[in-house]
Design a protein around this motif. Structure first.
Motif, PDB file in Angstrom:
ATOM      1  N   ALA A  97       0.814  -1.217   0.000  1.00 19.62           N
ATOM      2  CA  ALA A  97       0.000   0.000   0.000  1.00 19.62           C
ATOM      3  C   ALA A  97       0.845   1.264   0.000  1.00 19.62           C
ATOM      4  O   ALA A  97       0.461   2.275  -0.599  1.00 19.62           O
ATOM      5  CB  ALA A  97      -0.938  -0.007   1.212  1.00 19.62           C
ATOM      6  N   GLN A  98       2.016   1.248   0.638  1.00 18.02           N
ATOM      7  CA  GLN A  98       2.840   2.447   0.740  1.00 18.02           C
ATOM      8  C   GLN A  98       3.328   2.934  -0.626  1.00 18.02           C
ATOM      9  O   GLN A  98       3.681   4.103  -0.776  1.00 18.02           O
ATOM     10  CB  GLN A  98       4.029   2.231   1.683  1.00 18.02           C
ATOM     11  CG  GLN A  98       4.922   1.052   1.353  1.00 18.02           C
ATOM     12  CD  GLN A  98       4.506  -0.218   2.051  1.00 18.02           C
ATOM     13  OE1 GLN A  98       3.323  -0.465   2.236  1.00 18.02           O
ATOM     14  NE2 GLN A  98       5.480  -1.019   2.469  1.00 18.02           N
ATOM     15  N   CYS A  99       3.309   2.057  -1.621  1.00 19.97           N
ATOM     16  CA  CYS A  99       3.736   2.441  -2.970  1.00 19.97           C
ATOM     17  C   CYS A  99       2.549   2.610  -3.917  1.00 19.97           C
ATOM     18  O   CYS A  99       2.749   2.807  -5.127  1.00 19.97           O
ATOM     19  CB  CYS A  99       4.663   1.378  -3.542  1.00 19.97           C
ATOM     20  SG  CYS A  99       6.178   1.136  -2.619  1.00 19.97           S
ATOM     21  N   ASN A 100       1.332   2.527  -3.401  1.00 16.79           N
ATOM     22  CA  ASN A 100       0.155   2.539  -4.264  1.00 16.79           C
ATOM     23  C   ASN A 100      -0.980   3.342  -3.633  1.00 16.79           C
ATOM     24  O   ASN A 100      -2.088   2.844  -3.427  1.00 16.79           O
ATOM     25  CB  ASN A 100      -0.291   1.103  -4.548  1.00 16.79           C
ATOM     26  CG  ASN A 100       0.731   0.323  -5.350  1.00 16.79           C
ATOM     27  OD1 ASN A 100       0.814   0.449  -6.562  1.00 16.79           O
ATOM     28  ND2 ASN A 100       1.539  -0.482  -4.655  1.00 16.79           N
ATOM     29  N   LEU A 101      -0.704   4.601  -3.332  1.00 16.07           N
ATOM     30  CA  LEU A 101      -1.676   5.473  -2.662  1.00 16.07           C
ATOM     31  C   LEU A 101      -2.670   6.116  -3.639  1.00 16.07           C
ATOM     32  O   LEU A 101      -3.644   6.734  -3.196  1.00 16.07           O
ATOM     33  CB  LEU A 101      -0.940   6.576  -1.898  1.00 16.07           C
ATOM     34  CG  LEU A 101       0.039   6.103  -0.806  1.00 16.07           C
ATOM     35  CD1 LEU A 101       0.830   7.293  -0.268  1.00 16.07           C
ATOM     36  CD2 LEU A 101      -0.712   5.404   0.323  1.00 16.07           C
ATOM     37  N   TYR A 102      -2.435   5.970  -4.923  1.00 19.16           N
ATOM     38  CA  TYR A 102      -3.287   6.622  -5.920  1.00 19.16           C
ATOM     39  C   TYR A 102      -4.744   6.179  -5.742  1.00 19.16           C
ATOM     40  O   TYR A 102      -5.030   4.993  -5.588  1.00 19.16           O
ATOM     41  CB  TYR A 102      -2.820   6.263  -7.320  1.00 19.16           C
ATOM     42  CG  TYR A 102      -3.596   6.936  -8.425  1.00 19.16           C
ATOM     43  CD1 TYR A 102      -3.237   8.204  -8.863  1.00 19.16           C
ATOM     44  CD2 TYR A 102      -4.683   6.302  -9.033  1.00 19.16           C
ATOM     45  CE1 TYR A 102      -3.948   8.838  -9.884  1.00 19.16           C
ATOM     46  CE2 TYR A 102      -5.394   6.918 -10.044  1.00 19.16           C
ATOM     47  CZ  TYR A 102      -5.027   8.188 -10.466  1.00 19.16           C
ATOM     48  OH  TYR A 102      -5.736   8.810 -11.458  1.00 19.16           O
ATOM     49  N   GLY A 103      -5.657   7.146  -5.761  1.00 18.11           N
ATOM     50  CA  GLY A 103      -7.077   6.850  -5.651  1.00 18.11           C
ATOM     51  C   GLY A 103      -7.624   6.869  -4.245  1.00 18.11           C
ATOM     52  O   GLY A 103      -8.842   6.807  -4.050  1.00 18.11           O
ATOM     53  N   LEU A 104      -6.761   6.971  -3.242  1.00 14.10           N
ATOM     54  CA  LEU A 104      -7.221   7.085  -1.862  1.00 14.10           C
ATOM     55  C   LEU A 104      -7.652   8.532  -1.597  1.00 14.10           C
ATOM     56  O   LEU A 104      -7.328   9.443  -2.368  1.00 14.10           O
ATOM     57  CB  LEU A 104      -6.115   6.654  -0.904  1.00 14.10           C
ATOM     58  CG  LEU A 104      -5.669   5.188  -1.012  1.00 14.10           C
ATOM     59  CD1 LEU A 104      -4.612   4.882   0.046  1.00 14.10           C
ATOM     60  CD2 LEU A 104      -6.846   4.239  -0.868  1.00 14.10           C
ATOM     61  N   PRO A 105      -8.380   8.787  -0.514  1.00 14.78           N
ATOM     62  CA  PRO A 105      -8.834  10.153  -0.230  1.00 14.78           C
ATOM     63  C   PRO A 105      -7.669  11.145  -0.256  1.00 14.78           C
ATOM     64  O   PRO A 105      -6.629  10.910   0.371  1.00 14.78           O
ATOM     65  CB  PRO A 105      -9.450  10.023   1.163  1.00 14.78           C
ATOM     66  CG  PRO A 105      -9.915   8.605   1.236  1.00 14.78           C
ATOM     67  CD  PRO A 105      -8.901   7.821   0.474  1.00 14.78           C
ATOM     68  N   ASP A 107      -6.990  13.998   1.161  1.00 12.19           N
ATOM     69  CA  ASP A 107      -6.488  14.486   2.450  1.00 12.19           C
ATOM     70  C   ASP A 107      -5.602  13.450   3.123  1.00 12.19           C
ATOM     71  O   ASP A 107      -4.578  13.791   3.727  1.00 12.19           O
ATOM     72  CB  ASP A 107      -7.656  14.851   3.376  1.00 12.19           C
ATOM     73  CG  ASP A 107      -8.356  16.127   2.950  1.00 12.19           C
ATOM     74  OD1 ASP A 107      -7.811  16.853   2.090  1.00 12.19           O
ATOM     75  OD2 ASP A 107      -9.455  16.396   3.478  1.00 12.19           O
ATOM     76  N   LEU A 108      -6.004  12.177   3.009  1.00 17.75           N
ATOM     77  CA  LEU A 108      -5.184  11.111   3.592  1.00 17.75           C
ATOM     78  C   LEU A 108      -3.844  11.021   2.872  1.00 17.75           C
ATOM     79  O   LEU A 108      -2.794  10.918   3.519  1.00 17.75           O
ATOM     80  CB  LEU A 108      -5.921   9.771   3.509  1.00 17.75           C
ATOM     81  CG  LEU A 108      -5.113   8.548   3.945  1.00 17.75           C
ATOM     82  CD1 LEU A 108      -4.754   8.619   5.424  1.00 17.75           C
ATOM     83  CD2 LEU A 108      -5.867   7.252   3.634  1.00 17.75           C
ATOM     84  N   VAL A 109      -3.861  11.049   1.558  1.00 13.52           N
ATOM     85  CA  VAL A 109      -2.625  10.953   0.791  1.00 13.52           C
ATOM     86  C   VAL A 109      -1.684  12.106   1.143  1.00 13.52           C
ATOM     87  O   VAL A 109      -0.474  11.911   1.335  1.00 13.52           O
ATOM     88  CB  VAL A 109      -2.915  10.940  -0.719  1.00 13.52           C
ATOM     89  CG1 VAL A 109      -1.611  10.982  -1.520  1.00 13.52           C
ATOM     90  CG2 VAL A 109      -3.720   9.701  -1.099  1.00 13.52           C
ATOM     91  N   HIS A 114       3.236  13.980   3.699  1.00 16.06           N
ATOM     92  CA  HIS A 114       3.859  14.936   4.625  1.00 16.06           C
ATOM     93  C   HIS A 114       4.631  14.195   5.711  1.00 16.06           C
ATOM     94  O   HIS A 114       5.798  14.505   5.997  1.00 16.06           O
ATOM     95  CB  HIS A 114       2.775  15.829   5.241  1.00 16.06           C
ATOM     96  CG  HIS A 114       3.292  16.757   6.307  1.00 16.06           C
ATOM     97  ND1 HIS A 114       3.451  16.367   7.627  1.00 16.06           N
ATOM     98  CD2 HIS A 114       3.713  18.052   6.246  1.00 16.06           C
ATOM     99  CE1 HIS A 114       3.931  17.379   8.327  1.00 16.06           C
ATOM    100  NE2 HIS A 114       4.090  18.412   7.514  1.00 16.06           N
ATOM    101  N   ASP A 115       3.988  13.204   6.319  1.00 17.56           N
ATOM    102  CA  ASP A 115       4.629  12.485   7.431  1.00 17.56           C
ATOM    103  C   ASP A 115       5.781  11.620   6.953  1.00 17.56           C
ATOM    104  O   ASP A 115       6.782  11.454   7.662  1.00 17.56           O
ATOM    105  CB  ASP A 115       3.599  11.619   8.159  1.00 17.56           C
ATOM    106  CG  ASP A 115       2.605  12.443   8.956  1.00 17.56           C
ATOM    107  OD1 ASP A 115       2.712  13.685   8.943  1.00 17.56           O
ATOM    108  OD2 ASP A 115       1.707  11.848   9.583  1.00 17.56           O
ATOM    109  N   PHE A 116       5.641  11.047   5.741  1.00 22.37           N
ATOM    110  CA  PHE A 116       6.715  10.210   5.223  1.00 22.37           C
ATOM    111  C   PHE A 116       7.967  11.051   4.988  1.00 22.37           C
ATOM    112  O   PHE A 116       9.083  10.647   5.360  1.00 22.37           O
ATOM    113  CB  PHE A 116       6.272   9.555   3.913  1.00 22.37           C
ATOM    114  CG  PHE A 116       7.282   8.599   3.338  1.00 22.37           C
ATOM    115  CD1 PHE A 116       7.343   7.287   3.776  1.00 22.37           C
ATOM    116  CD2 PHE A 116       8.176   9.009   2.356  1.00 22.37           C
ATOM    117  CE1 PHE A 116       8.280   6.400   3.246  1.00 22.37           C
ATOM    118  CE2 PHE A 116       9.110   8.142   1.829  1.00 22.37           C
ATOM    119  CZ  PHE A 116       9.160   6.831   2.277  1.00 22.37           C
ATOM    120  N   ILE A 117       7.793  12.216   4.385  1.00 23.24           N
ATOM    121  CA  ILE A 117       8.933  13.103   4.138  1.00 23.24           C
ATOM    122  C   ILE A 117       9.529  13.596   5.452  1.00 23.24           C
ATOM    123  O   ILE A 117      10.758  13.617   5.628  1.00 23.24           O
ATOM    124  CB  ILE A 117       8.498  14.279   3.244  1.00 23.24           C
ATOM    125  CG1 ILE A 117       8.105  13.765   1.856  1.00 23.24           C
ATOM    126  CG2 ILE A 117       9.599  15.319   3.140  1.00 23.24           C
ATOM    127  CD1 ILE A 117       7.414  14.779   0.986  1.00 23.24           C
TER     128      ILE A 117
END
Length: 434
Positions: A97-105, A107-109, A114-117
């Motif tokens: 999932a961490q490499c496939n966030l496309y299509g998720l809400p 605001d969540l993405v 932000h947190d990953f960076i």
């Protein structure tokens, strides 16, 4: 000749027996059940359905193990490109999932990115728990939304109650570029640690073990009820007894220790603190094969009854009758953290209901086969009590000369090839002991 006894006819027990036979040593394998295979057992039904004790495939990169398994099924196996996905809050997400966030809400993405960076440039201090590691690796939002939620269902305890030595390649650690590309594009490279796997064409995973079973001295329906390390004697539930010079055990440590005459109280208490999940496995045969295009799927939502799903008919078409598909669903519990609160057959109805809820089953599907079973030992829980308790138990067994091996003897997260090699190492130690 030295008598070597092996407790358990799973992958570790077979690894030990195979190594001893190659060395010309005499060994007897004792198994409590009426069939071999242990945690890699397979079940074949007259209806034409075949399934394993949970999802088991061979993805070993060890060429020696690859060659032996292939020879054991006379090269009659499937080689498949792994397809894995995830289900979260109504979204089907390619794995990981961490490499496939496309299509998720959106605001969540945005929060995940932000947190990953931020995590990449933050000093995280000591990493003591699995939670610490997740936040330091993926950032808080992703960690709390995905792996912590799944982990609670799968391990039955929270991430701050777990250590980290089990992780290995199981959770992919992407680069920032991979995360960004997966957030911006629906198409991403496959980066799962299992790219391809092999599976026997016929008879389920346990077909890999059949030639070994035919060559060994295997005593089924021999459940050990007492071990006397002083006289080196085993007693069995069926009334039989046997002497040994060397003892190799793949039995679960919490079951092994209480059987040993004279085991000290502190060792018994340590064995009781070792935690493991139990799993109720519900297998359904359905009157169509086009159920879901994934070999296994992870379900994150707490309100879904099950945790993981695999598809036996996609591992081999011979696992089902023509025109059918099969779904095998895993529902996790643990005596220590989430005690089982129902009989296995009482899991069938909520499983079917939630499979319909997520869209895997349709209302007009016909369930042509159903089966439920309880597996008392599934996955070792690497909780914070494990290191000290395991050191106590292993130290005691070492003093007695009892050689523990396999997933439940080492009390680790061993895959099938690792369990086999663990048994081989135990056999080598038995031989070197003279």
């Amino acid at each position: 000749m030295t008598e070597i006894a092996i407790l358990g006819a799973g992958m570790a027990g077979f690894g030990a027996a195979h190594q001893l036979r190659a060395a010309g040593a005499r060994a007897i394998v004792y198994e409590r059940r009426d069939h071999y295979g242990g945690h890699t057992s397979s079940y074949c039904f007259d209806s034409g359905f075949v399934f394993d004790e949970g999802g088991h495939v061979s993805f070993t990169k060890d060429e020696r193990i690859q060659r032996m398994l292939a020879e054991n099924v006379r090269n009659d196996y499937q080689t498949l490109h792994t397809r894995v996905n995830n289900y979260w809050n109504g979204h089907w997400i390619k794995h990981p999932a961490q490499c496939n966030l496309y299509g998720l809400p959106p605001d969540l993405v945005a929060k995940v990115l932000h947190d990953f960076i931020e995590a990449r440039y933050r000093e995280n201090g000591d990493i003591r728990t699995y939670r610490d590691w997740l936040v330091a690796t993926f950032g808080r939002t992703f960690a709390e939304t995905f792996p912590m939620e799944y982990g609670l269902k799968y391990h039955t305890t929270t991430a701050d109650n777990m250590t980290t030595e089990w992780i290995g390649p199981r959770l992919y650690q992407p680069s920032l570029e991979e995360v960004l590309r997966g957030a911006l594009s629906p198409t991403t490279p496959d980066v799962h640690y299992i790219s391809h796997f092999r599976y026997p064409s016929r008879g389920g995973f346990a077909s890999y073990l059949r030639p070994w079973a035919e060559r060994m001295d295997l005593r089924l329906q021999h459940e050990v009820v007492a071990i006397d390390p002083r006289t080196r004697e085993l007693r069995f539930k069926n009334g039989a007894s046997a002497r040994y010079d060397r003892l190799i055990s793949s039995m679960p440590l919490p079951e092994l220790i209480p059987l040993i005459a004279g085991a000290p109280a502190d060792v018994r208490e340590a064995a009781a603190r070792l935690a493991c999940t139990t799993v109720v496995i519900v297998t359904l045969g359905v009157n169509r094969p086009d159920l879901i295009d994934a070999h296994w799927t992870y379900f994150y939502d707490r309100d879904l009854f099950f945790t993981r799903l695999n598809t036996p008919h996609l591992q081999s078409p011979n696992n089902v009758p023509p025109g059918c598909g099969a779904l095998q669903v895993e529902c996790y519990y643990s005596p220590k953290y989430r005690p089982l609160d129902r009989q296995p057959d009482q899991c069938v109805e909520p499983v079917i209901a939630d499979l319909k809820r997520v869209g895997v089953l349709r209302d007009d599907d016909q369930i042509v086969f159903q089966h439920s079973m309880l597996v008392p030992y599934a996955n070792v829980i690497f909780d914070l009590e494990r290191p000290a308790a395991l050191a106590t138990v292993h130290g005691y067994l070492e003093d007695l000369g009892i050689l523990a091996c396999g997933r439940y003897g080492e009390w680790g997260y061993l895959w099938t090839d690792e369990a086999f090699k663990s048994g081989e190492r135990a056999a080598e130690r038995a031989l070197s002991a003279g």
